[in-house]
Design a protein around this motif. Structure first.
Motif, PDB file in Angstrom:
ATOM      1  N   ALA A  27       4.310  -1.134   7.849  1.00 48.50           N
ATOM      2  CA  ALA A  27       4.554  -1.028   6.416  1.00 48.50           C
ATOM      3  C   ALA A  27       3.633  -1.960   5.636  1.00 48.50           C
ATOM      4  N   VAL A  28       3.462  -3.179   6.141  1.00 52.38           N
ATOM      5  CA  VAL A  28       2.595  -4.138   5.454  1.00 52.38           C
ATOM      6  C   VAL A  28       1.150  -3.639   5.444  1.00 52.38           C
ATOM      7  N   LEU A  29       0.681  -3.152   6.584  1.00 49.98           N
ATOM      8  CA  LEU A  29      -0.694  -2.668   6.670  1.00 49.98           C
ATOM      9  C   LEU A  29      -0.931  -1.505   5.717  1.00 49.98           C
ATOM     10  N   ARG A  30       0.007  -0.565   5.684  1.00 48.97           N
ATOM     11  CA  ARG A  30      -0.156   0.593   4.811  1.00 48.97           C
ATOM     12  C   ARG A  30      -0.063   0.201   3.346  1.00 48.97           C
ATOM     13  N   ARG A  31       0.890  -0.651   3.014  1.00 48.57           N
ATOM     14  CA  ARG A  31       1.044  -1.063   1.612  1.00 48.57           C
ATOM     15  C   ARG A  31      -0.156  -1.868   1.154  1.00 48.57           C
ATOM     16  N   ALA A  32      -0.657  -2.745   2.025  1.00 53.10           N
ATOM     17  CA  ALA A  32      -1.827  -3.546   1.673  1.00 53.10           C
ATOM     18  C   ALA A  32      -3.057  -2.662   1.480  1.00 53.10           C
ATOM     19  N   ALA A  33      -3.267  -1.723   2.394  1.00 55.02           N
ATOM     20  CA  ALA A  33      -4.406  -0.818   2.263  1.00 55.02           C
ATOM     21  C   ALA A  33      -4.292   0.027   1.003  1.00 55.02           C
ATOM     22  N   GLY A  34      -3.067   0.504   0.712  1.00 49.34           N
ATOM     23  CA  GLY A  34      -2.865   1.316  -0.473  1.00 49.34           C
ATOM     24  C   GLY A  34      -3.173   0.564  -1.753  1.00 49.34           C
ATOM     25  N   LEU A  35      -2.727  -0.681  -1.832  1.00 50.43           N
ATOM     26  CA  LEU A  35      -3.008  -1.482  -3.017  1.00 50.43           C
ATOM     27  C   LEU A  35      -4.513  -1.679  -3.171  1.00 50.43           C
ATOM     28  N   CYS A  36      -5.191  -1.961  -2.068  1.00 49.60           N
ATOM     29  CA  CYS A  36      -6.637  -2.201  -2.129  1.00 49.60           C
ATOM     30  C   CYS A  36      -7.429  -0.933  -2.438  1.00 49.60           C
ATOM     31  N   LEU A  37      -6.836   0.231  -2.213  1.00 52.63           N
ATOM     32  CA  LEU A  37      -7.516   1.493  -2.525  1.00 52.63           C
ATOM     33  C   LEU A  37      -7.327   1.917  -3.972  1.00 52.63           C
ATOM     34  N   ASP A  38      -6.527   1.186  -4.735  1.00 54.16           N
ATOM     35  CA  ASP A  38      -6.451   1.418  -6.169  1.00 54.16           C
ATOM     36  C   ASP A  38      -7.694   0.838  -6.837  1.00 54.16           C
ATOM     37  N   TYR A  39      -7.943   1.295  -8.062  1.00 53.63           N
ATOM     38  CA  TYR A  39      -9.065   0.727  -8.819  1.00 53.63           C
ATOM     39  C   TYR A  39      -8.866  -0.779  -8.949  1.00 53.63           C
ATOM     40  N   PRO A  40      -9.906  -1.577  -8.690  1.00 50.04           N
ATOM     41  CA  PRO A  40      -9.747  -3.043  -8.662  1.00 50.04           C
ATOM     42  C   PRO A  40      -9.665  -3.668 -10.052  1.00 50.04           C
ATOM     43  N   ASP A  41      -8.579  -3.363 -10.753  1.00 49.05           N
ATOM     44  CA  ASP A  41      -8.369  -3.981 -12.057  1.00 49.05           C
ATOM     45  C   ASP A  41      -7.723  -5.348 -11.867  1.00 49.05           C
ATOM     46  N   ARG A  42      -7.373  -5.989 -12.965  1.00 47.64           N
ATOM     47  CA  ARG A  42      -6.830  -7.346 -12.883  1.00 47.64           C
ATOM     48  C   ARG A  42      -5.517  -7.378 -12.115  1.00 47.64           C
ATOM     49  N   THR A  43      -4.683  -6.345 -12.238  1.00 43.44           N
ATOM     50  CA  THR A  43      -3.423  -6.310 -11.493  1.00 43.44           C
ATOM     51  C   THR A  43      -3.672  -6.340  -9.998  1.00 43.44           C
ATOM     52  N   VAL A  44      -4.615  -5.529  -9.530  1.00 42.60           N
ATOM     53  CA  VAL A  44      -4.940  -5.506  -8.100  1.00 42.60           C
ATOM     54  C   VAL A  44      -5.515  -6.842  -7.664  1.00 42.60           C
TER      55      VAL A  44
END
Length: 236
Positions: A27-44
């Motif tokens: 779950a951590v690996l998938r959630r971390a990868a998913g967050l990093c695959l979003d556009y790298p705005d300030r939230t990310v």
């Protein structure tokens, strides 16, 4: 967004995450990868320390190393250049699309049916659909897979061909985002295919299994990154 390390990292052949790995690690690996695959705005970017801390709490694996390497490089990157790189990688070529039903259905009316079915699938698990993003957007799918590991794994397996083809395309492009796709694929059963032909054979469906195009409606439904029923969007 390249450093001298990335070439060697991409050349290393990653092994699947060991089967005895705690489900929480997947779950951590998938959630971390998913967050990093979003556009790298300030939230990310602001969440990268949290991502790094979560990864440090997982069992050692090649997948965790891949995501950790990406996080370190993104954190060191100028935000403007990071955004430009993201757009160049994902927003200009369908062959590197983050929308999984594009790989399975293309730009056909059938895709509308697939998107509607995916939205209903999320709703069946109590997740809240929205209009900010299509439900097949990989960061959204990975967040779902982190919340619902059994069905999330099944969903990723259904789209294994698209995931593997995207992984290969990103590797060919020499972008660090390939590390994230390799990490995601490593959480799924079996090794990644060695060729494009093997990748396409992973989830090939017969014509009888496909939804007729004339049954697919024109609606493009969406699912925004959601809060879990408990209100925690980052369940670590």
């Amino acid at each position: 967004m390249k450093t001298p390390r990335i070439g060697a990292a991409l050349r290393r052949r990653a092994a699947p995450v060991p089967e005895h790995t705690d489900g929480r690690d997947h779950a951590v690996l998938r959630r971390a990868a998913g967050l990093c695959l979003d556009y790298p705005d300030r939230t990310v970017l602001d969440r990268l320390p949290l991502v790094r801390a979560a990864l440090d709490a997982t069992a050692p694996s090649d997948a965790a190393t891949d995501v950790r390497t990406f996080v370190a490089q993104l954190a060191d990157q100028d935000p403007l250049r990071a955004g430009e790189h993201y757009v160049a990688v994902f927003d200009t070529r369908n062959r590197r699309s983050l929308h999984l039903t594009w790989w399975s259905d293309g730009d056909t009316r059938r895709r509308g049916h697939s998107l509607a079915a995916l939205k209903a699938r999320y709703r069946a698990h109590g997740l809240n659909p929205g209009e900010a993003e299509l439900p097949d957007h990989l960061p959204v799918v990975l967040e779902y897979a982190a919340h619902e590991p059994a069905d999330g794994t099944a969903l990723l397996q259904e789209h294994r061909t698209g995931l593997e083809l995207l992984r290969r395309a990103l590797t060919k492009a020499g972008t660090p985002y390939a590390l994230l796709l390799r990490a995601v694929c490593a959480t799924l059963p079996g090794p990644s295919p060695r060729t494009e032909q093997e990748a396409r054979a992973l989830s090939a469906r017969s014509p009888a299994d496909r939804v007729p195009a004339d049954l697919a409606g024109p609606e493009l439904v969406g699912l925004q990154p959601y809060d879990s029923p408990g209100g925690n969007r980052w369940p670590l």
